[in-house]
Design an enzyme around this catalytic site. Structure first.
Site, mmCIF file in Angstrom:
data_model
loop_
_atom_site.group_PDB
_atom_site.id
_atom_site.type_symbol
_atom_site.label_atom_id
_atom_site.label_comp_id
_atom_site.label_asym_id
_atom_site.label_seq_id
_atom_site.Cartn_x
_atom_site.Cartn_y
_atom_site.Cartn_z
ATOM 1 N N ASP A 75 36.790 -6.289 3.588
ATOM 2 C CA ASP A 75 36.485 -5.701 2.288
ATOM 3 C C ASP A 75 36.219 -6.730 1.190
ATOM 4 O O ASP A 75 35.377 -6.515 0.326
ATOM 5 C CB ASP A 75 37.632 -4.787 1.853
ATOM 6 C CG ASP A 75 37.571 -3.460 2.603
ATOM 7 O OD1 ASP A 75 36.615 -3.283 3.391
ATOM 8 O OD2 ASP A 75 38.458 -2.634 2.408
ATOM 9 N N ARG A 111 32.117 -9.070 -2.630
ATOM 10 C CA ARG A 111 31.314 -10.185 -3.158
ATOM 11 C C ARG A 111 29.827 -9.960 -2.863
ATOM 12 O O ARG A 111 28.967 -10.277 -3.666
ATOM 13 C CB ARG A 111 31.752 -11.531 -2.547
ATOM 14 C CG ARG A 111 33.135 -11.993 -2.947
ATOM 15 C CD ARG A 111 33.288 -12.107 -4.454
ATOM 16 N NE ARG A 111 32.290 -12.972 -5.079
ATOM 17 C CZ ARG A 111 32.403 -14.274 -5.232
ATOM 18 N NH1 ARG A 111 33.517 -14.884 -4.836
ATOM 19 N NH2 ARG A 111 31.451 -14.980 -5.798
ATOM 20 N N GLU A 131 36.387 0.402 -8.530
ATOM 21 C CA GLU A 131 37.104 0.902 -9.697
ATOM 22 C C GLU A 131 37.239 -0.143 -10.791
ATOM 23 O O GLU A 131 37.152 -1.346 -10.538
ATOM 24 C CB GLU A 131 38.510 1.390 -9.325
ATOM 25 C CG GLU A 131 39.511 0.310 -8.996
ATOM 26 C CD GLU A 131 39.555 -0.054 -7.515
ATOM 27 O OE1 GLU A 131 39.635 0.851 -6.706
ATOM 28 O OE2 GLU A 131 39.476 -1.256 -7.221
ATOM 29 N N GLU A 155 -9.369 3.133 6.409
ATOM 30 C CA GLU A 155 -10.725 2.769 5.984
ATOM 31 C C GLU A 155 -11.679 2.719 7.165
ATOM 32 O O GLU A 155 -12.410 1.755 7.360
ATOM 33 C CB GLU A 155 -10.719 1.439 5.233
ATOM 34 C CG GLU A 155 -10.181 1.597 3.825
ATOM 35 C CD GLU A 155 -10.559 0.453 2.908
ATOM 36 O OE1 GLU A 155 -10.252 -0.692 3.270
ATOM 37 O OE2 GLU A 155 -11.149 0.706 1.855
ATOM 38 N N ASP A 195 -6.020 4.788 2.714
ATOM 39 C CA ASP A 195 -6.780 3.746 2.014
ATOM 40 C C ASP A 195 -5.733 2.797 1.441
ATOM 41 O O ASP A 195 -5.037 3.137 0.478
ATOM 42 C CB ASP A 195 -7.641 4.370 0.902
ATOM 43 C CG ASP A 195 -8.693 3.387 0.413
ATOM 44 O OD1 ASP A 195 -8.519 2.173 0.640
ATOM 45 O OD2 ASP A 195 -9.679 3.828 -0.202
ATOM 46 N N ILE A 230 -5.805 0.097 -0.302
ATOM 47 C CA ILE A 230 -6.007 -0.106 -1.743
ATOM 48 C C ILE A 230 -7.319 0.562 -2.109
ATOM 49 O O ILE A 230 -8.403 0.130 -1.686
ATOM 50 C CB ILE A 230 -6.039 -1.603 -2.124
ATOM 51 C CG1 ILE A 230 -4.645 -2.195 -1.922
ATOM 52 C CG2 ILE A 230 -6.474 -1.769 -3.594
ATOM 53 C CD1 ILE A 230 -4.480 -3.619 -2.365
ATOM 54 N N ASP A 231 -7.244 1.636 -2.845
ATOM 55 C CA ASP A 231 -8.458 2.287 -3.326
ATOM 56 C C ASP A 231 -8.691 1.795 -4.754
ATOM 57 O O ASP A 231 -7.754 1.710 -5.544
ATOM 58 C CB ASP A 231 -8.278 3.814 -3.309
ATOM 59 C CG ASP A 231 -9.575 4.521 -3.676
ATOM 60 O OD1 ASP A 231 -10.650 3.966 -3.383
ATOM 61 O OD2 ASP A 231 -9.505 5.613 -4.267
ATOM 62 N N ASP A 239 -11.250 7.658 1.038
ATOM 63 C CA ASP A 239 -11.251 7.614 -0.429
ATOM 64 C C ASP A 239 -10.710 8.911 -1.021
ATOM 65 O O ASP A 239 -10.173 8.912 -2.123
ATOM 66 C CB ASP A 239 -12.674 7.448 -0.984
ATOM 67 C CG ASP A 239 -13.321 6.140 -0.565
ATOM 68 O OD1 ASP A 239 -12.614 5.129 -0.536
ATOM 69 O OD2 ASP A 239 -14.540 6.151 -0.265
HETATM 70 C C1 IPD Z 1 -14.213 3.025 -3.766
HETATM 71 C C2 IPD Z 1 -13.655 3.643 -5.015
HETATM 72 C C3 IPD Z 1 -14.762 4.139 -5.888
HETATM 73 C C4 IPD Z 1 -15.647 5.126 -5.186
HETATM 74 C C5 IPD Z 1 -16.184 4.520 -3.913
HETATM 75 C C6 IPD Z 1 -15.066 4.016 -3.031
HETATM 76 P P1 IPD Z 1 -12.719 1.088 -2.641
HETATM 77 O O1 IPD Z 1 -13.183 2.644 -2.868
HETATM 78 O O2 IPD Z 1 -12.800 4.716 -4.722
HETATM 79 O O3 IPD Z 1 -14.253 4.783 -7.032
HETATM 80 O O4 IPD Z 1 -16.697 5.513 -6.033
HETATM 81 O O5 IPD Z 1 -16.922 5.517 -3.229
HETATM 82 O O6 IPD Z 1 -15.597 3.398 -1.881
HETATM 83 O O7 IPD Z 1 -13.860 0.379 -2.009
HETATM 84 O O8 IPD Z 1 -12.385 0.558 -3.984
HETATM 85 O O9 IPD Z 1 -11.542 1.221 -1.743
HETATM 86 CA CA CA Z 2 -11.485 3.448 -1.200
#
Ligand code: IPD
Ligand code: CA
EC number: 2.7.1.23
Length: 563
Positions: free
Chosen positions: A65, A70, A135, A371, A387, A389-390, A507
């Site tokens: 304990d 700690r 406590e 994607e 996706d 990173i959109d 997307d």
């Molecule tokens: C894009 C964005 C954008 C849209 C495109 C997409 P990405 O995705 O969402 O707004 O107009 O059609 O391809 O390439 O940034 O992942």
């Molecule tokens: Ca996208």
């Protein structure tokens, strides 16, 4: 917090009690089997900050304990979930036995463990600001300290005026008072006649009198958000979790105790001792040994696949958003203001890896498309469309309009959608049939039906025709450069409609689920219902999404030969 986020662990930081080398070695080897970095510190040793911040860290504490307490001080403020391996003899906090270490780590790093939140108590005076998982203890001065003309102090007694949210509770006379957390209910509070809180993660604080003079005084449970004020009439001692140095508190000091903002996150696996098992073995509660466990509830499992999937998707989106956000912050600080291709690639593949790991550990037989490429080829009717990173262009330029978008699709219909914006913290989510939400708040589109009163969003518009046609007619046409966010903003009423000349499933799949659940409409440019075509991404798929009321007017205003 769901244990699936532990699937993305990058580093394991261990705090170990003296004499536990053998156990630490077997932790190190289990961690090495998973290809992760491992570093260990003796309890009390200073941990270099770079080891413990940035990246996904799992904490491990090996010991009893004292070591555990700690470790809480190191891990809890940094929100690092940690596993406790019990080499001590007593206590309810150290919960995993050393003999199941490889299996325990397989389970944790496979994302299948659970994380429980343990409320901490925070004590504040002009000179003190500390946090404890068990406590805050107020008691009389040392019973052997002789103070002239004061029998009370010689016997370790004290008087404490106690208030809750400004309301006077009373004067406690006796050896003192504890303000304990639910976790602390099995520590000092238990030996002072307090009740045990089960399970250990509820959100209350308990005021427990210590050997009071009045037999009618009982432990009092208050909400963790309440402010408990303790004012001693003479000098007293204050200690946090018993193990830290006691502090002298002068008479008439206002000491406040509340629930701390940051809980401690404890990792439990199926090899961890349950709380009832600990009570049974450590307190001797077992009147009769019962080995048949068929009376127990089965372990929590996916009772409702879509609800579970939504939780997994939200966990994955937030976990994936973390490194993306860290990289984004580096962009803002760079001289050029642009992110290198290498960093963008790292952000995308890291996000994809995290989502895949979390989703596939929860649903091993589901297909995952990211994607356009198949990350996991599963069987059965469900496909995750992600996706990582959109809004990549925005990301590259240090513009905050980017998201992590995750959808679960069945027979061409997105049935779960999650869109997370790591910079704004907006988490849009929906499950088919259950409405749509921004964080915890239900969302719905506007009801505007006139173009000249509307705010429109434009996505990919190669000829600029949409802008030309509607810029003067509508109140505004905006382009944020992130299709998933556009759909969520229409769903939440931050715009009235959204146009894309061409779309890919990744997307729009998550955003479509959110839009439809919020009550919006989605069609192709010819007015036919928008179809997600996972197998046919070569054919152009235009998209008009709207609040519904505006849809007809917009379609009518489209060029006759189409966009
Ligand atoms: C894009 C964005 C954008 C849209 C495109 C997409 P990405 O995705 O969402 O707004 O107009 O059609 O391809 O390439 O940034 O992942
Ligand atoms: Ca996208």
């Amino acid at each position: 917090m769901r244990g699936s986020r532990l699937a993305t662990t990058e580093r394991v930081v261990c705090i170990a009690a003296p004499g536990t080398d053998e156990v630490v070695d077997s932790v190190a080897s289990a961690v090495a089997d998973h290809g992760l970095a491992f570093v260990t510190y003796d309890v009390g040793e200073t941990i270099e900050e770079y080891r413990i911040t940035g990246g996904d860290v799992l904490g491990v504490v090996v010991g009893g304990d004292g070591t555990f307490l700690r470790a809480v001080e190191e891990f809890a403020p940094r929100e690092i979930p940690f596993l406790s391996i019990d080499t001590g003899t007593l206590g309810f906090l150290t919960v995993t036995a050393p003999d199941a270490i490889p299996e325990t780590f397989d389970e944790i790093l496979g994302g299948e463990a659970t994380i429980t939140e343990h409320l901490q108590a925070r004590v504040v005076t002009d000179d003190i600001d500390e946090t404890g998982i068990n406590e805050i203890q107020f008691d009389g001065p040392d019973r052997f300290t002789h103070r002239p003309n004061s029998n009370r102090e010689e016997t370790g007694q004290c008087e404490l005026e106690v208030f809750v949210d400004g309301e006077y509770v009373g004067r406690y006379e006796g050896e003192g008072v504890l303000v304990n957390t639910p976790t602390g209910s099995t520590a000092m509070a238990l030996s002072s006649g307090g009740p045990i809180h089960f399970p250990g993660d509820n959100e209350t604080l308990q005021i427990t009198p210590l050997h009071t003079h009045n037999a009618g005084v009982r432990p009092l449970v208050v909400d963790a958000e309440s402010e408990i004020t303790v004012v001693p009439t003479g000098e007293i001692r204050l200690s946090v979790d018993g193990s830290r140095p006691e502090r002298a508190v002068p008479a008439e000091t206002r000491v406040t105790v509340t629930g701390a903002e940051t809980p401690a996150y404890l990792v439990r696996s199926s090899f961890s001792e349950t709380m009832m098992d600990a009570l049974t073995s450590k307190l001797g509660w077992n009147v009769e040994q019962r080995t048949d466990t068929s009376h127990r509830e089965p372990a929590a499992g996916p009772t409702d696949l879509l609800t579970t999937a939504s939780g997994v998707a939200r966990e994955a989106a937030i976990a994936a958003g973390r490194p993306a956000r860290r990289i984004y912050d580096r962009i803002e600080r760079s001289d050029s203001g642009l992110v290198s291709e290498e960093l963008v690639g790292a952000a995308i593949s890291r996000s994809e890896r995290i989502i895949t790991s979390i989703v596939s550990s929860a649903f091993p037989d589901h297909t995952i498309l990211s994607e356009g490429w198949t990350v996991n080829a599963g069987s059965g009717p469900y496909t995750w469309v992600i996706d990582p990173i959109d809004g990549t262009g925005n990301f590259v330029h240090g513009n905050p309009n980017f998201t992590v978008a995750i959808a679960l699709v069945r027979a061409g219909t997105p049935v779960v959608g999650v869109v997370y914006s790591p910079v704004t913290g907006e988490l849009f989510h929906a499950v088919q049939g259950n409405g749509a939400y921004r964080n915890e708040t239900p969302i719905e589109p506007t009801d505007r039906a006139r173009i000249d009163e509307s705010m429109l969003l434009s996505g990919y518009d190669p000829t600029g025709e949409f802008l030309k046609r509607f810029y003067r007619r509508a109140r505004g046409v905006r382009r944020l450069g992130c299709a998933s966010l556009h759909l969520c903003y229409v769903a939440a009423g931050s715009a009235d409609a959204h146009w894309e000349y061409d779309t890919y499933p990744w997307d729009v799949a998550a955003g479509l689920c959110i839009l439809r659940e919020a009550g919006g409409e989605s069609t192709h440019a010819d007015g036919s219902d928008y179809q997600l075509r996972l197998e046919d991404t070569g054919t152009r798929a235009s998209l008009l999404s709207s609040n519904g009321s505006l849809h007809g007017a917009l379609l009518e205003a489209f060029p006759e030969d189409g966009f």
